[in-house]
Design a protein around this motif. Structure first.
Motif: not given
Length: 343
Positions: A172-188
């Motif tokens: 239902x949602x999404x984000x607008x980005x001006x700059x940056x957004x990040x996440x640490x992906x684990x389990x690789x």
């Protein structure tokens, strides 16, 4: 003193060959043999299927005179495998050098095979569609709420969008980005190949005078980029009475170098803004057939046709277990006239 042993290359010419497709001929070249006491008067060459100085099961020792490259046809074609060329030198008084052995050449008679590609396993991105609590409408203030576990820096402006109309690519949602957004992906898994997919577009509130948006995607040491072209959708796209976000799907592949990597999606300028939704990271496995619930064929084509622009996207998957694929050729043909549109 015997001659000083030199080096042997697979193939009659430089550089050294690692693979050959013909099965009825063997060839080699050699250099750096020397004798300072007398002089080299001849060379002996043989070919075998073992990496040692004695096996000459393919071609017995052959006197090549002073030739430093030689080819010979075989009475019986080879069925495959790896061959090693071997050479020694003899000087004027009959001393023989040690035997030099090449690093081997693979006989490859089979073309690359088409491979379906299956994306297996769960999406490793947490909250890939940026869902948060009970929010309606669109936030106008920067960083009012940040979808967990996504993170931002102080210079970025993130706005959660929860429109009444179904504009989101997923959920239902999404984000607008001006700059940056990040996440640490684990389990690789280190050394494993992964598919990274994201959907981006222009915010529905952007005016018709907006400019192109350049964005950067990094995961570990891998850096990718994408561009949103204003000519593709000038501001708000309209379908009937409803405005829509023209979502652009971007897909990348990377190999994990650590068990955890930071996925960062950012605009190249703080003045640029784009919307983001449905981010995924999945393992990639190449399979012989369609035995997965989520499998793409070896050739995948996706097309978009609108009144003012069109695009065609294609990806393909081939595999050769004997040698690496070094050249790929593509062409697009008109189905009606069979004329080539692009190559």
């Amino acid at each position: 003193m015997p001659p000083v042993v030199g080096k042997v290359n697979d193939g009659a010419d430089l550089p050294d060959q690692d693979y050959q497709s013909f099965t009825s001929e063997v060839s080699a070249s050699w250099y750096f043999f020397s004798d300072t006491d007398s002089t080299i008067v001849k060379y002996f060459w043989c070919v075998g299927t073992s990496h040692n100085t004695t096996d000459c099961s393919v071609l017995e020792w052959l006197d090549t005179g002073l030739h430093t490259s030689f080819s010979r046809s075989l009475p019986t074609p080879l069925s495959g495998g790896t061959l090693w060329n071997k050479v020694y030198a003899v000087d004027a008084v009959g001393h023989a050098s040690d035997v030099a052995v090449s690093d081997g050449v693979v006989i490859d008679t089979s073309p690359p095979e088409t491979k379906d590609v299956a994306y297996l396993g769960d999406n490793l991105v947490k909250n890939p569609s940026f869902e948060v609590g009970d929010i309606t409408g669109s936030t106008s203030s920067c960083n009012l709420v940040i979808p967990t576990p996504w993170e931002i820096d102080t210079a970025s402006c993130i706005k959660v969008q929860a429109p009444d109309s179904p504009l989101a690519k997923d959920g239902h949602m999404f984000v607008s980005v001006s700059g940056s957004i990040q996440q640490t992906i684990s389990g690789l898994e280190v050394g494993r190949q992964y598919k990274l997919t994201l959907h981006a577009g222009y915010p529905e509130t952007v005016s018709n005078t907006h400019r192109s948006v350049d964005a950067i995607v990094t995961i570990g040491r891998e850096v990718f980029s994408f561009t949103l072209d204003p000519n593709l959708c000038r501001g708000t796209c309209s379908v009937g009475d409803h405005s829509v976000v023209l979502w652009n799907k971007h897909t990348y592949r990377f190999t994990a170098v650590d068990t955890s990597l930071v996925l960062k999606i950012s605009s190249s300028s703080r003045m640029m803004e784009f919307v983001l939704d449905h981010v995924s990271v999945q393992t990639v496995d190449y399979v012989a057939g369609q035995d997965s619930v989520d499998t793409e064929e070896h050739l995948v084509v996706h097309s978009v046709f609108l009144s003012h622009w069109s695009s065609l996207h294609a990806s393909w998957h081939f595999e050769d277990l004997r040698c690496k694929v070094i050249t790929r050729m593509t062409s697009i043909r008109n189905a009606k006239s069979l004329s080539t549109v692009a190559r």
